[in-house]
Design a protein around this motif. Structure first.
Motif, PDB file in Angstrom:
ATOM      1  N   TYR A   1       0.832  -1.206   0.000  1.00 24.05           N
ATOM      2  CA  TYR A   1       0.000   0.000   0.000  1.00 24.05           C
ATOM      3  C   TYR A   1       0.867   1.257   0.000  1.00 24.05           C
ATOM      4  CZ  TYR A   1      -4.106  -2.824   1.223  1.00 24.05           C
ATOM      5  OH  TYR A   1      -5.122  -3.742   1.211  1.00 24.05           O
ATOM      6  N   PRO A   2       0.372   2.356  -0.584  1.00 25.29           N
ATOM      7  CA  PRO A   2       1.126   3.621  -0.536  1.00 25.29           C
ATOM      8  C   PRO A   2       1.081   4.228   0.861  1.00 25.29           C
ATOM      9  CG  PRO A   2      -1.018   3.965  -1.567  1.00 25.29           C
ATOM     10  CD  PRO A   2      -0.895   2.485  -1.333  1.00 25.29           C
ATOM     11  N   SER A   3       2.012   5.140   1.123  1.00 21.99           N
ATOM     12  CA  SER A   3       2.000   5.876   2.390  1.00 21.99           C
ATOM     13  C   SER A   3       0.886   6.934   2.349  1.00 21.99           C
ATOM     14  CB  SER A   3       3.351   6.555   2.609  1.00 21.99           C
ATOM     15  OG  SER A   3       3.559   7.548   1.600  1.00 21.99           O
ATOM     16  N   ARG A   4       0.627   7.577   3.486  1.00 23.12           N
ATOM     17  CA  ARG A   4      -0.397   8.633   3.536  1.00 23.12           C
ATOM     18  C   ARG A   4      -0.069   9.762   2.557  1.00 23.12           C
ATOM     19  NH1 ARG A   4      -0.334   7.341   9.118  1.00 23.12           N
ATOM     20  NH2 ARG A   4      -2.405   6.826   9.957  1.00 23.12           N
ATOM     21  N   GLU A   5       1.201  10.182   2.547  1.00 21.93           N
ATOM     22  CA  GLU A   5       1.601  11.285   1.665  1.00 21.93           C
ATOM     23  C   GLU A   5       1.427  10.895   0.201  1.00 21.93           C
ATOM     24  OE1 GLU A   5       3.370  10.073   4.167  1.00 21.93           O
ATOM     25  OE2 GLU A   5       3.130  11.719   5.607  1.00 21.93           O
ATOM     26  N   GLU A   6       1.818   9.654  -0.131  1.00 21.21           N
ATOM     27  CA  GLU A   6       1.666   9.183  -1.513  1.00 21.21           C
ATOM     28  C   GLU A   6       0.205   9.095  -1.902  1.00 21.21           C
ATOM     29  OE1 GLU A   6       5.756   6.449  -1.752  1.00 21.21           O
ATOM     30  OE2 GLU A   6       3.812   5.535  -1.291  1.00 21.21           O
ATOM     31  N   GLU A   7      -0.625   8.667  -0.964  1.00 24.35           N
ATOM     32  CA  GLU A   7      -2.045   8.541  -1.283  1.00 24.35           C
ATOM     33  C   GLU A   7      -2.708   9.908  -1.469  1.00 24.35           C
ATOM     34  OE1 GLU A   7      -5.567   5.367  -0.362  1.00 24.35           O
ATOM     35  OE2 GLU A   7      -3.736   5.385   0.824  1.00 24.35           O
ATOM     36  N   LEU A   8      -2.231  10.913  -0.748  1.00 21.95           N
ATOM     37  CA  LEU A   8      -2.722  12.277  -0.976  1.00 21.95           C
ATOM     38  C   LEU A   8      -2.370  12.750  -2.387  1.00 21.95           C
ATOM     39  CD1 LEU A   8      -1.996  14.141   2.383  1.00 21.95           C
ATOM     40  CD2 LEU A   8      -4.220  13.939   1.255  1.00 21.95           C
ATOM     41  N   THR A   9      -1.147  12.433  -2.820  1.00 23.31           N
ATOM     42  CA  THR A   9      -0.730  12.785  -4.182  1.00 23.31           C
ATOM     43  C   THR A   9      -1.582  12.043  -5.209  1.00 23.31           C
ATOM     44  OG1 THR A   9       1.524  13.098  -3.378  1.00 23.31           O
ATOM     45  CG2 THR A   9       1.229  12.925  -5.757  1.00 23.31           C
ATOM     46  N   ILE A  10      -1.854  10.769  -4.944  1.00 29.10           N
ATOM     47  CA  ILE A  10      -2.725   9.981  -5.830  1.00 29.10           C
ATOM     48  C   ILE A  10      -4.104  10.628  -5.926  1.00 29.10           C
ATOM     49  CG2 ILE A  10      -3.917   7.761  -6.101  1.00 29.10           C
ATOM     50  CD1 ILE A  10      -1.449   6.446  -4.793  1.00 29.10           C
ATOM     51  N   LEU A  11      -4.617  11.054  -4.796  1.00 25.20           N
ATOM     52  CA  LEU A  11      -5.927  11.705  -4.764  1.00 25.20           C
ATOM     53  C   LEU A  11      -5.929  12.968  -5.624  1.00 25.20           C
ATOM     54  CD1 LEU A  11      -8.785  12.046  -3.570  1.00 25.20           C
ATOM     55  CD2 LEU A  11      -7.731  13.218  -1.635  1.00 25.20           C
ATOM     56  N   ASP A  12      -4.903  13.803  -5.444  1.00 29.54           N
ATOM     57  CA  ASP A  12      -4.833  15.052  -6.203  1.00 29.54           C
ATOM     58  C   ASP A  12      -4.691  14.803  -7.705  1.00 29.54           C
ATOM     59  OD1 ASP A  12      -5.009  16.442  -3.843  1.00 29.54           O
ATOM     60  OD2 ASP A  12      -2.836  16.704  -3.627  1.00 29.54           O
ATOM     61  N   ARG A  13      -3.930  13.759  -8.054  1.00 30.75           N
ATOM     62  CA  ARG A  13      -3.611  13.521  -9.461  1.00 30.75           C
ATOM     63  C   ARG A  13      -4.688  12.719 -10.187  1.00 30.75           C
ATOM     64  NH1 ARG A  13       2.134  10.882 -10.947  1.00 30.75           N
ATOM     65  NH2 ARG A  13       2.825  12.691  -9.721  1.00 30.75           N
ATOM     66  N   MET A  14      -5.302  11.774  -9.492  1.00 25.84           N
ATOM     67  CA  MET A  14      -6.166  10.803 -10.166  1.00 25.84           C
ATOM     68  C   MET A  14      -7.664  11.013  -9.953  1.00 25.84           C
ATOM     69  SD  MET A  14      -4.172   8.912 -11.904  1.00 25.84           S
ATOM     70  CE  MET A  14      -2.541   8.194 -12.039  1.00 25.84           C
ATOM     71  N   ALA A  15      -8.041  11.849  -8.993  1.00 27.46           N
ATOM     72  CA  ALA A  15      -9.471  12.049  -8.724  1.00 27.46           C
ATOM     73  C   ALA A  15     -10.075  13.003  -9.754  1.00 27.46           C
ATOM     74  CB  ALA A  15      -9.682  12.569  -7.299  1.00 27.46           C
ATOM     75  N   THR A  16     -10.036  12.572 -11.003  1.00 25.58           N
ATOM     76  CA  THR A  16     -10.556  13.357 -12.118  1.00 25.58           C
ATOM     77  C   THR A  16     -11.066  12.395 -13.175  1.00 25.58           C
ATOM     78  OG1 THR A  16      -9.925  14.843 -13.925  1.00 25.58           O
ATOM     79  CG2 THR A  16      -8.192  13.471 -13.016  1.00 25.58           C
ATOM     80  N   SER A  17     -11.942  12.878 -14.029  1.00 29.11           N
ATOM     81  CA  SER A  17     -12.473  12.015 -15.087  1.00 29.11           C
ATOM     82  C   SER A  17     -11.484  11.810 -16.221  1.00 29.11           C
ATOM     83  CB  SER A  17     -13.771  12.610 -15.652  1.00 29.11           C
ATOM     84  OG  SER A  17     -13.523  13.911 -16.174  1.00 29.11           O
ATOM     85  N   GLU A  18     -10.346  12.544 -16.199  1.00 27.71           N
ATOM     86  CA  GLU A  18      -9.337  12.415 -17.253  1.00 27.71           C
ATOM     87  C   GLU A  18      -7.930  12.293 -16.645  1.00 27.71           C
ATOM     88  OE1 GLU A  18      -9.787  15.759 -19.799  1.00 27.71           O
ATOM     89  OE2 GLU A  18     -11.655  15.042 -20.696  1.00 27.71           O
TER      90      GLU A  18
END
Length: 327
Positions: free
Chosen positions: A183-200
């Motif tokens: 699993y990713p760390s908390r900081e990595e998961e925040l980055t994932i959220l910012d980068r991937m929580a989009t329809s594109e």
């Protein structure tokens, strides 16, 4: 070629490694060890098995790597109803010519993504075995060579999940590395959220490595020096997996079966690839220790006693590494 010439060539040739890491970093967050192991597989022309729960970017990582290379790529989704002919190809009757001709399957590519490989039946696994070891496929009475390079990059979910099956030991042994994706760390998961929580979201990478460059790098990897003391260290590590009581009596009843000589070969080859990635013309004991888990974890069978005591294969490898003297 002397050591200095080899070192100079490696320093020039390895410049594509950080470029691939940077390009994959555009779609992957974290997972630096996973990216490193995929590049090691490329340099060794070795198959890699990625294991982890769904959603950890195993498939995305392989697709991102293939996008960085100017090469052929096929994705195969393994399912319980998959047939060997779906993978390898089949003979088709041509009524006009009154003869059978071979229709080659999707396995005839440089990089194969075998997605969820442990969901396919035994016949498919047996068909894949010849391709992985011999780099060839037999259809009807004819044997067809596979492209060079040919890599199977497979993903699987942990075997205690629904609809998954344990791969045969003979097939597991054909994988250069088995990488556990965490699993990713908390900081990595925040980055994932910012980068991937989009329809594109960004899922594509661009080619940065030519096949000629990769071929030259593979040639240099094979020339990297391994000191006799380091070679003995590799052999001793693998030997101890077969006779663990020689270094630790408590390990005697915890290992049912040790690693094959293929582990010795692959550990040395992977260490050479790691040295190349770091711009070195020689292998260090630290390279061996860094890759030992990935090379050995699928080649050691823990005993029933170990399973009853919740002793993992990784913890067994840790204990072996701590007992074998480092040169």
């Amino acid at each position: 070629m002397n050591n200095q010439e080899l070192s100079d060539q490696i320093n020039v040739s390895c410049q594509w490694v950080p470029q691939v890491k940077e390009e994959m970093g555009k779609v992957l967050v974290g997972q630096a060890d996973l990216v490193d192991r995929l590049i090691v597989g490329l340099l060794c022309k070795g198959h890699i098995l990625l294991e982890g729960v769904p959603g950890l970017a195993k498939t995305l990582a392989i697709k991102a790597l293939s996008g960085c290379l100017r090469t052929d790529f096929s994705r195969l989704q393994f399912t319980p109803d998959l047939l060997p002919s779906d993978l390898l190809g089949t003979m088709i009757y041509n009524p006009r010519e009154a003869e059978f001709t071979a229709k080659l399957g999707p396995i005839f590519s440089n990089i194969i993504l075998a997605d969820e490989i442990n969901r396919a039946p035994a016949k498919v696994q047996s068909a894949l075995l010849e391709a992985m070891q011999e780099r060839q496929v037999t259809i009807g009475d004819t044997t067809y060579p596979l492209p060079d390079p040919f890599l199977v990059l497979a993903t699987q979910n942990p075997i205690d999940q629904e609809g998954t099956y344990q791969l045969p030991e003979a097939q597991l042994d054909r994988f250069l590395l088995k990488v556990t994706v965490s699993y990713p760390s908390r900081e990595e998961e925040l980055t994932i959220l910012d980068r991937m929580a989009t329809s594109e979201p960004i899922y594509e990478t661009k080619p940065v490595v030519e096949m000629d460059t990769l071929a030259q790098s593979i040639h240099l990897v094979n020339q990297i020096y391994i000191d006799p003391a380091v070679r003995k260290y590799i052999v001793e590590l693998v030997h101890v997996t077969r006779y663990p009581a020689k270094v630790d009596a408590s390990l005697k009843n915890l290992i049912r079966s040790g690693s094959s000589p293929r582990a010795t070969i692959n550990l040395a080859l992977a260490a050479r690839a790691k040295a190349f990635m770091d711009g070195r013309a020689f292998v260090t004991p630290q390279d061996i220790k860094l890759l030992a888990h990935d090379v050995l974890r699928h080649r050691i069978l823990p005993s029933y006693e170990a399973e009853a005591e919740d002793v993992t294969t990784d913890s067994l490898i840790d204990r072996i590494l701590s007992r074998v003297p480092v040169p």
